[in-house]
Design a protein around this motif. Sequence first.
Motif, PDB file in Angstrom:
ATOM      1  N   SER A  89      37.743  14.764 -28.680  1.00 23.32           N
ATOM      2  CA  SER A  89      36.500  14.480 -29.378  1.00 23.32           C
ATOM      3  C   SER A  89      35.516  15.633 -29.200  1.00 23.32           C
ATOM      4  O   SER A  89      35.612  16.413 -28.253  1.00 23.32           O
ATOM      5  N   VAL A  90      34.561  15.692 -30.110  1.00 24.93           N
ATOM      6  CA  VAL A  90      33.600  16.792 -30.094  1.00 24.93           C
ATOM      7  C   VAL A  90      32.753  16.746 -28.819  1.00 24.93           C
ATOM      8  O   VAL A  90      32.333  17.791 -28.310  1.00 24.93           O
ATOM      9  N   GLU A  91      32.536  15.540 -28.290  1.00 23.50           N
ATOM     10  CA  GLU A  91      31.719  15.416 -27.079  1.00 23.50           C
ATOM     11  C   GLU A  91      32.362  16.152 -25.900  1.00 23.50           C
ATOM     12  O   GLU A  91      31.650  16.678 -25.035  1.00 23.50           O
ATOM     13  N   GLY A 154      25.019  18.967 -33.763  1.00 20.41           N
ATOM     14  CA  GLY A 154      26.107  18.155 -34.333  1.00 20.41           C
ATOM     15  C   GLY A 154      27.423  18.862 -34.320  1.00 20.41           C
ATOM     16  O   GLY A 154      28.327  18.624 -35.098  1.00 20.41           O
TER      17      GLY A 154
ATOM     18  N   GLN B  28      31.386  10.623 -34.055  1.00 15.64           N
ATOM     19  CA  GLN B  28      30.661  11.895 -34.077  1.00 15.64           C
ATOM     20  C   GLN B  28      31.615  13.067 -34.311  1.00 15.64           C
ATOM     21  O   GLN B  28      31.255  14.051 -34.955  1.00 15.64           O
ATOM     22  N   THR B  29      32.839  12.924 -33.821  1.00 15.07           N
ATOM     23  CA  THR B  29      33.836  13.981 -34.024  1.00 15.07           C
ATOM     24  C   THR B  29      34.144  14.129 -35.520  1.00 15.07           C
ATOM     25  O   THR B  29      34.207  15.247 -36.046  1.00 15.07           O
ATOM     26  N   SER B  32      31.199  15.757 -37.215  1.00 16.96           N
ATOM     27  CA  SER B  32      31.125  17.191 -36.928  1.00 16.96           C
ATOM     28  C   SER B  32      32.204  17.968 -37.679  1.00 16.96           C
ATOM     29  O   SER B  32      31.962  19.083 -38.144  1.00 16.96           O
ATOM     30  N   ARG B  35      31.176  18.212 -41.325  1.00 13.21           N
ATOM     31  CA  ARG B  35      30.085  19.178 -41.516  1.00 13.21           C
ATOM     32  C   ARG B  35      30.530  20.615 -41.279  1.00 13.21           C
ATOM     33  O   ARG B  35      29.759  21.553 -41.473  1.00 13.21           O
ATOM     34  N   ARG B  37      31.149  21.789 -38.332  1.00  7.60           N
ATOM     35  CA  ARG B  37      30.562  22.209 -37.065  1.00  7.60           C
ATOM     36  C   ARG B  37      31.587  22.235 -35.939  1.00  7.60           C
ATOM     37  O   ARG B  37      31.332  22.799 -34.886  1.00  7.60           O
ATOM     38  N   PHE B  38      32.701  21.575 -36.140  1.00  2.00           N
ATOM     39  CA  PHE B  38      33.690  21.442 -35.071  1.00  2.00           C
ATOM     40  C   PHE B  38      35.077  21.668 -35.644  1.00  2.00           C
ATOM     41  O   PHE B  38      35.487  20.972 -36.579  1.00  2.00           O
ATOM     42  N   SER B  41      41.262  20.418 -32.593  1.00  2.00           N
ATOM     43  CA  SER B  41      42.437  20.991 -31.924  1.00  2.00           C
ATOM     44  C   SER B  41      43.633  20.882 -32.874  1.00  2.00           C
ATOM     45  O   SER B  41      43.606  20.096 -33.833  1.00  2.00           O
TER      46      SER B  41
END
Lengths: 154, 67
Positions: A89-91, A154, B28-29, B32, B35, B37-38, B41
């Motif tokens: 996860s991004v966190e 974000g 949230q993943t 992101s 968007r 932003r992430f 993997s």
Amino acid sequence: MNQDVRTKWGRSKLGGGRVPAMAVAVPAGLALGALLGLVAVWLGVAGPDPVIGGTVYAVLLALPMTSLVYVLVVDRSTMVGATERPEESVESGWYDRAAAGAFSDIVIVAGLGATALAFIPANLSVDPMLLLVGVIIVSFASFALRYLLLQRRG
Amino acid sequence: MRNRVTESRQRLAWSQQRLADELGVSRQTVISIERGRFDPSLPLAFRLAAVFDCTLEELFLPDEQSE
């Protein structure tokens, strides 16, 4: 772990995942707090009245010790809202980046602090405990600020 | 890196939470990733491609090919 066994506070890694984590953390935290109260009395740092001093130490340390035991024993996958793969996860990425940045900040602050201390007059002493507390505060603040900024972006 | 996750998800009429649950990650993943932003993997990217029944190349695009 099955979704229907998830609880708000999660279950302990001990006892085959059937024991609520708080059922382990609260008694263990209280016991550790009491033990540290006794240690404070034994070391003579609890003040003139050992009963009051030891009790104050025990009461004040019970909550941090409970929190510490909880963090160590809780199986996070048994908590409500836990994701199956938190490491992807991004966190998790935010955490890693914030931790790496905080470590760099600690090295920089410690280096600058050591340099500054080299120039203070010999008759001025600095309490090493204050320095350690300062390092901890800088690391917490740096991590929290960096994590919040990453979260905002974000 | 750009991606077509939003379009692919909307094609299935899935919410971001539904996609997050399918992937085993936080909502949230997904936000992101959509968007840009992430970058996920490789295992997560493969799971995304499997969920949308497409290839990685169809789902993720280098920046210069995204326009």
